[in-house]
Motif scaffolding. Structure first.
Motif, PDB file in Angstrom:
ATOM      1  N   ASP A 122      13.955  49.387   4.697  1.00  0.00           N
ATOM      2  CA  ASP A 122      12.592  49.965   3.119  1.00  0.00           C
ATOM      3  C   ASP A 122      12.349  49.141   2.611  1.00  0.00           C
ATOM      4  N   MET A 238      11.795  56.233   5.284  1.00  0.00           N
ATOM      5  CA  MET A 238      12.303  55.037   5.549  1.00  0.00           C
ATOM      6  C   MET A 238      13.541  54.822   6.718  1.00  0.00           C
ATOM      7  N   HIS A 367       8.170  46.574  -0.157  1.00  0.00           N
ATOM      8  CA  HIS A 367       9.233  47.420   0.247  1.00  0.00           C
ATOM      9  C   HIS A 367       7.980  48.921   0.527  1.00  0.00           C
ATOM     10  N   PRO A 373      12.405  54.802  -0.190  1.00  0.00           N
ATOM     11  CA  PRO A 373      13.040  52.717  -0.462  1.00  0.00           C
ATOM     12  C   PRO A 373      13.218  52.428  -1.634  1.00  0.00           C
TER      13      PRO A 373
END
Length: 481
Positions: A122, A238, A367, A373
């Motif tokens: 992530d 993710m 990210h 995430p």
């Protein structure tokens, strides 16, 4: 003036090393929640009861005799993510050199344990990727396997770290295998059929072999792997993959373990890599794959997390090693977050602890842009990528209170006196017997006032000194006379 800073760092590291080897007099160093102290030398403890004055008092004890010996420490550190690599590489070369000195040598934190993400997590910029995506098409021959720019940059940074810290232990953990190996055919985006397709179990094992070979070609030996980060965490936003406990054991015993050995790797395989509230998971893996697994990796995210679960697990598996491999730091976590997730595991048989994550930018990234995430995960180091500067956060200093003064090979000692009141204030401590005979005692004070601590040892010594408000103080005591 980077060259002057490096010289000062080297001098400080040399001075501390000389202190350890001399073992002639006690030393003390402190880091505080408000930043007043940052690995700062402070008044050393004195022999005997000392003079507490008007300060509150506290008593601790350690068993520094053989009957008190517990686990051997292997190291401390953090996770090297794509975010870490990207922001570190945004620094000018001289600043990066200085930063790595502060992280990886005794001029600074002296980290000796690093976990890295095998492909994206992530904490990667978009898009998510693995080392063999092949446009989503099956690639049983691995003709498309490639570290890519991000994987290559990761390997190169780890190689630099290893060159500075020869004792570095590196753990690799994947967030997802290539999508074509999974029932849903994708890395992320859905939790439906977010499982391994066992028609590709042998390719799943070979993926680890190819990864180890690729990193080795960049001068990086991977010491250990887990086969899946957080195997009970299936999220759409993710890279993740759900792996059942018995499935994990079977994959290691039947596929991954034999594949690594056949390829000539002695890379260790650690079980689980998830929270303390499902100890039955690593127990199942150990029961099914003990030929290849002798270590359990734990995370901190269980509701009402209790590190005592590691002691319970140790009592059932006294010959199995344990590590705390992930716990986050953030602008929203307390000043003592990193001290707590290092102290607690050490008190409960862990051989090391790792923060999530080593480095981020000032916006807690980069990210992935999905909903899964962590958008508030702050590194131990934050980088201003525009200015080309970095800042060592409070969490760095809290971990360094352990990593700088507890060397690899130190033996954790049984002790008493740690206590936290229901309101949250208290004293925690952990002590080690170091390879040179010195003793390290790390004391965390979460009270808003200084506390005068008196420590007694099973060998008959008494030491006492002041532990500042909202701080972690580390005493390095000379070898018992």
């Amino acid at each position: 003036m980077p060259s002057l800073k490096l010289a000062l760092l080297a001098a400080a590291g040399a001075a501390f090393g000389a202190t350890l080897h001399a073992r002639a007099s006690p030393q003390a160093y402190a880091s505080s929640g408000d930043g007043t102290y940052k690995l700062s030398p402070v008044a050393a403890p004195v022999r005997g009861a000392g003079s507490p004055g008007s300060n509150s008092t506290w008593k601790l004890s350690i068993n520094d005799q053989s009957s008190g010996y517990k686990q051997t420490v292997n190291g401390f550190g953090a996770a090297v993510t794509d975010a870490t690599v990207a922001v570190f590489n945004a620094l000018p070369a001289d600043k990066l050199t200085t930063l790595l000195q502060e992280l990886m040598t005794d001029a600074g934190a002296n980290f000796k344990l690093m976990r890295h993400t095998i492909a994206s997590s992530d904490l990667s910029a978009d898009p998510a990727y693995t080392y063999d995506d092949n446009g989503g098409n099956v690639d049983t021959s691995f003709s498309s396997f490639n570290l890519g720019d991000r994987g290559t940059a990761m390997a190169e940074l780890l190689a630099k770290m290893k060159s500075l810290q020869p004792d570095l232990t590196i753990l690799g953990s994947p967030w997802s295998p290539p999508g074509w190996m999974k029932l849903n055919g994708v890395i992320d985006g859905t939790t439906v059929n977010n499982n391994l397709n066992h028609a590709y179990a042998s390719q799943f094992a070979q993926y680890f072999v190819k990864y180890l070979q690729a990193y080795q070609s960049h001068g990086v030996t991977i010491d250990a792997i887990t086969i899946q980060n957080e195997p009970l965490n299936s999220q759409a936003g993710m890279p993740t993959m759900y792996v059942y406990a018995d499935e994990s054991g079977n994959l290691i015993q039947q596929n991954v373990g034999p594949a690594l050995r056949a390829a000539g790797f002695n890379t260790a395989i650690w079980a689980y890599d998830h929270n303390t509230d499902v100890p039955s998971y690593p127990q199942t893996v150990l029961n099914e794959a003990s030929e290849y697994v002798n270590t359990v990796a734990w995370h901190c995210y269980a509701p009402n997390n209790n590190w005592g679960a590691l002691t319970t697990f140790h009592n059932s598996n006294p010959n199995v090693d344990q590590y705390m491999t992930e716990c986050w730091t953030s602008t929203t976590t307390a000043w003592n977050q990193a001290a707590d997730f290092t102290m607690g595991p050490l008190q409960n048989w862990a051989k090391g602890a790792l923060a999530w994550t080593l480095g981020t930018d000032k916006s807690e990234g980069p990210h992935l842009s999905g909903s899964g995430p962590c958008t508030t995960c702050r590194g131990l180091v934050t980088i201003d990528t525009s200015a080309g500067t970095y800042n060592l956060e409070v969490d760095y200093y809290m971990m360094a209170q352990f990593s700088k003064f507890i060397p690899k090979g130190a033996i954790v000692l049984d002790g008493s006196g740690s206590y936290t009141y229901s309101g949250g204030g208290g004293i925690q401590s952990v002590a080690t017997l170091n390879p040179d005979g010195s003793r390290t005692v790390v004391i965390e004070n979460t009270f808003g006032n200084a506390v005068y601590v008196t420590l007694t040892t099973a060998g008959g010594e008494t030491w006492s000194g002041l532990v500042y408000a909202n701080s972690v103080v580390t005493w390095v005591l000379p070898a018992a006379s």
